[in-house]
Design an enzyme around this catalytic site. Structure first.
Site, PDB file in Angstrom:
ATOM      1  N   HIS A 166      53.873  38.624  58.500  1.00 34.80           N
ATOM      2  CA  HIS A 166      54.788  39.313  57.793  1.00 34.80           C
ATOM      3  C   HIS A 166      54.135  40.908  57.316  1.00 34.80           C
ATOM      4  O   HIS A 166      52.855  41.087  57.457  1.00 34.80           O
ATOM      5  CB  HIS A 166      54.986  38.876  56.304  1.00 34.80           C
ATOM      6  N   CYS A 253      51.096  34.704  49.664  1.00 35.77           N
ATOM      7  CA  CYS A 253      52.202  33.847  50.189  1.00 35.77           C
ATOM      8  C   CYS A 253      52.247  32.525  49.004  1.00 35.77           C
ATOM      9  O   CYS A 253      53.408  31.832  49.128  1.00 35.77           O
ATOM     10  CB  CYS A 253      51.850  32.977  51.507  1.00 35.77           C
TER      11      CYS A 253
HETATM   12  N1  GLY Z   1      52.833  29.327  58.186  1.00 36.93           N
HETATM   13  C1  GLY Z   1      53.634  30.346  57.487  1.00 36.93           C
HETATM   14  C2  GLY Z   1      54.646  30.718  58.322  1.00 36.93           C
HETATM   15  O1  GLY Z   1      54.548  30.980  59.537  1.00 36.93           O
HETATM   16  O2  GLY Z   1      55.769  31.205  57.831  1.00 36.93           O
END
Ligand code: GLY
Length: 258
Positions: A166, A253
């Site tokens: 991200h 996250c």
């Molecule tokens: N492990 C987090 C993701 O890949 O969204």
């Protein structure tokens, strides 16, 4: 930086190791992940944030990464449509939790729109949105349409990127005018409103920092970012993130903040 008073987090599932990752760091150890998660919750609380801890959801191995199924801005939640098919169902439970707390809207845009909260970097009045493997043009367009209603003062900029999961995996704002970037995060865009500090490759993971109120959370073991953070914040809290790093997870996250 915005002030936060509330957060939602979710206890890591025993199935965490079955989640998605691009890292080759081995399988996470769940007891240690839960210890690290508890330290994260304690850090949020110590910065004045009231934290709701949701039970683990074994059906969704990545469900502790609660920032991906929703984006909260000005007290309104936008439920996303995660680009990872195995994560799409995480929106159901988050929608229910958020509905009891604030107005909730759906991303919309049909089946083709994709957006994960990990790609949404709020930086003062600017919202930088990673165009990544998980977030597409239509998803960004839909987010921008919602933000025009919810927060008309904010401007949305798409940031095409490669090399990391991200946008916030590879770049966050230590201050609105100071971006930290992992060199593994390949971005062509330039950000004239801020200085971009590119970290040495070995310290790239530490580009993900989480400023909260008068303090900042940083990953433990990255001295350069620790020094920089201390120049800007009275309270710098270093957290061991080893087990989440194995699963492509980072500090931002693990919570939905508002
Ligand atoms: N492990 C987090 C993701 O890949 O969204």
């Amino acid at each position: 930086m915005p002030r936060y008073s509330n957060a939602i987090v979710r206890t890591p599932a025993f199935s965490l190791a079955q989640g998605i990752t691009t890292q080759a760091l081995g399988a996470p150890e769940i007891d240690l992940a839960r210890e690290q998660h508890a330290a994260y919750v304690a850090a949020l609380r110590s910065l004045g944030v009231e934290v709701t801890v949701l039970d683990a959801d074994e059906q969704y191995p990545d469900s502790c990464f609660v920032e991906d199924p929703a984006v909260i801005c000005n007290g309104v939640a936008i439920i996303t449509r995660p680009g990872a098919p195995t994560r799409r169902g995480e929106t159901g439970a988050i929608r229910e939790v958020l509905r009891a707390l604030m107005p909730v809207v759906e991303l919309g845009g049909g089946e083709d729109a994709r957006l994960e909260g990990g790609d949404v970097l709020m930086c003062g009045q600017r919202v930088l949105v990673g165009k990544s493997k998980r977030t597409n043009h239509m998803g960004i367009k839909r987010l921008a349409a919602h933000l025009r209603e919810i927060a008309p003062q904010m401007s949305v900029t798409a940031v095409p990127l490669e090399g990391v999961l991200h946008l916030k995996t590879g770049m966050t704002a230590l201050r609105p005018s100071l971006l930290l970037r992992d060199p593994a995060c390949r971005i062509e865009s330039r950000f004239p409103f801020a200085r971009t500090f590119t970290l040495p490759r070995a310290q790239g993971y530490a580009a993900n920092v989480l400023p909260i109120n008068d303090g900042v959370l940083i990953a433990k073991g990255y001295p350069l970012v620790a020094t920089l953070a201390r120049e800007h914040y009275e309270r710098v809290i270093e957290l061991d993130m080893s087990e989440f790093h194995k699963m492509d997870g980072s500090l931002t996250c693990l919570s939905l903040l508002w």
